[in-house]
Enzyme design. Structure first.
Site, mmCIF file in Angstrom:
data_model
loop_
_atom_site.group_PDB
_atom_site.id
_atom_site.type_symbol
_atom_site.label_atom_id
_atom_site.label_comp_id
_atom_site.label_asym_id
_atom_site.label_seq_id
_atom_site.Cartn_x
_atom_site.Cartn_y
_atom_site.Cartn_z
ATOM 1 N N GLY A 198 0.834 -1.213 0.000
ATOM 2 C CA GLY A 198 0.000 0.000 0.000
ATOM 3 C C GLY A 198 0.860 1.250 0.000
ATOM 4 N N GLY B 72 -0.287 4.774 -1.110
ATOM 5 C CA GLY B 72 -1.359 5.418 -0.346
ATOM 6 C C GLY B 72 -0.790 6.515 0.549
ATOM 7 C CG ASP C 279 -0.139 1.121 -3.971
ATOM 8 O OD1 ASP C 279 -0.207 1.543 -2.808
ATOM 9 O OD2 ASP C 279 -1.115 1.150 -4.761
ATOM 10 C CB ILE C 280 -2.814 -1.620 -7.652
ATOM 11 C CG1 ILE C 280 -3.554 -0.762 -6.641
ATOM 12 C CG2 ILE C 280 -3.131 -3.093 -7.515
ATOM 13 C CD1 ILE C 280 -5.045 -0.737 -6.876
ATOM 14 C CE1 TYR D 162 -9.775 0.280 6.267
ATOM 15 C CE2 TYR D 162 -10.877 1.468 8.026
ATOM 16 C CZ TYR D 162 -9.723 1.157 7.328
ATOM 17 O OH TYR D 162 -8.536 1.722 7.699
ATOM 18 C CE LYS E 41 -7.191 -1.574 8.108
ATOM 19 N NZ LYS E 41 -5.828 -1.922 7.661
HETATM 20 N N1 SER Z 1 -9.454 6.962 7.965
HETATM 21 C C1 SER Z 1 -10.070 5.676 7.795
HETATM 22 C C2 SER Z 1 -11.364 5.797 7.076
HETATM 23 O O1 SER Z 1 -11.977 6.826 7.194
HETATM 24 C C3 SER Z 1 -10.334 5.047 9.120
HETATM 25 O O2 SER Z 1 -9.225 4.339 9.530
HETATM 26 O O3 SER Z 1 -11.761 4.875 6.446
#
Ligand code: SER
Length: 337
Positions: free
Chosen positions: A10, A13, A35-36, A153, A157
């Site tokens: 990543g 990013g 990363d892609i 997400y 996590k």
């Molecule tokens: N900043 C991230 C999000 O908003 C949260 O870890 O997805």
């Protein structure tokens, strides 16, 4: 002998770019970034960058045949808003990608009888407060409290954390103190704010978006209401935390998952800091019902006492300093040039 290397996924990013910049200043560290997307040219010359898919197993097989990967910073992920649009893809990347790298790290640790360090950024999204009343009544949850995420997400996590604990303590039911176990360390980030990059696909993005818009003289419609509050951190502190947790003596770490935070602000307080430095900033509020729900589910702040106690976590930037010494001067430069 294979050459020792640190792997950063990543890397293109927001956190990735800042981490590549910092780690590349350390002497004698060969960095393989992945990363892609390609890296910006100014970073590309500092590392060996691979444009590739986190789910491409053959790519990792080739990597370990050539390199002895001692550290993995696994940052690749689809963030919380993007993941709601593409939940299957998010699961593939966020869980499948993490699983693949944990498996690789576990096999490498076992094979060389020396633990690979695996550093995983988790998120405030691992929490789910259930209601605004709970959020107000429990402003600083501990790591193990309120683990009821409402986003794909956040679920990814939280599961990534669990997998890390499995692979570093229970993999194949090997003994706990087995030297062949990978060494997994995880921090839970709040919303991050960089002076150099703008986030995409996250839900805490309204903070950095508001600031970057003001610096460019553009109006900004904030997608959460004024009172919405979560914690934030300046990007240099986020990078410092990853490096600190990676280098902490293992015996000091009483946990594997650590909340870390720097300052908590409502959207309105965030806007006040922005207006202090950019008095002409035009900020309005147009709450988006879905993104508002996500922010409402995240705690106002997090209890990071364990990180402070075990490995000396202490952010350099509170809100005042983050704006006046890091964000505003660097953002001004960025948009002036
Ligand atoms: N900043 C991230 C999000 O908003 C949260 O870890 O997805």
């Amino acid at each position: 002998m294979r050459k020792k290397a640190t792997l950063i996924t990543g890397a293109a990013g927001e956190v990735g770019q800042a981490l590549v910049e910092r780690v590349s200043q350390q002497e004698n560290t060969h960095i393989i970034s992945m990363d892609i997307k390609p890296l910006p040219p100014e970073l590309d010359s500092k590392v060996q960058h691979i444009v590739g898919d986190i789910l491409d197993k053959s790519l990792f097989n080739r990597l370990v045949s050539e390199y002895d990967i001692t550290h993995i910073y696994h940052l690749a992920a689809l963030l919380s808003t993007s993941a709601e649009y593409q939940p299957m893809l998010a699961h593939d990347i966020n869980v499948g990608g993490t699983m693949q790298l944990l498996q690789l790290a576990a096999e490498q640790s076992e094979w060389k009888r020396n633990p690979v360090k695996f550093i995983f950024p988790s998120s405030v999204a691992a929490f789910g407060m259930g209601s605004l009343e709970n959020k107000a009544a429990n402003p600083r949850p501990q790591e193990w409290e309120w683990n009821n995420p409402i986003t794909m997400y956040g679920c990814n996590k939280l599961y990534g954390e669990t997998l890390g604990i499995y692979y570093s303590n229970h993999y194949k039911q090997l003994a706990d103190d087995n030297p062949t176990m990978l060494d997994y360390r995880c921090v839970r980030f709040p919303g991050l704010i960089s002076a150099y990059t703008v986030p995409s696909g996250g839900t805490s993005d309204y903070g950095p978006e508001m600031l970057h818009a003001a610096a460019q003289g553009k109006p900004y419609a904030c997608f959460v209401r004024e009172s919405a509050a979560i914690s934030f951190m300046a990007m240099p502190d986020a990078v410092t935390s990853l490096i600190q947790v990676a280098s902490a003596p293992r015996e000091k770490l009483k946990h594997q998952i650590y909340n870390i935070t720097a300052f908590s602000l409502s959207a309105e307080e965030f806007a006040e800091y922005v207006k202090k430095h950019f008095p002409d900033a035009e900020i309005t509020y147009e709450s988006d019902i879905n993104r508002q729900r996500i922010i409402d589910s995240w705690p106002i702040d997090m209890n990071d006492d364990a990180a402070r106690r075990d490995w000396g976590w202490n952010p350099d930037y509170d809100a005042e300093r983050a704006f006046s010494e890091y964000l505003v001067p660097n953002i001004r430069k960025r948009y002036e040039s």
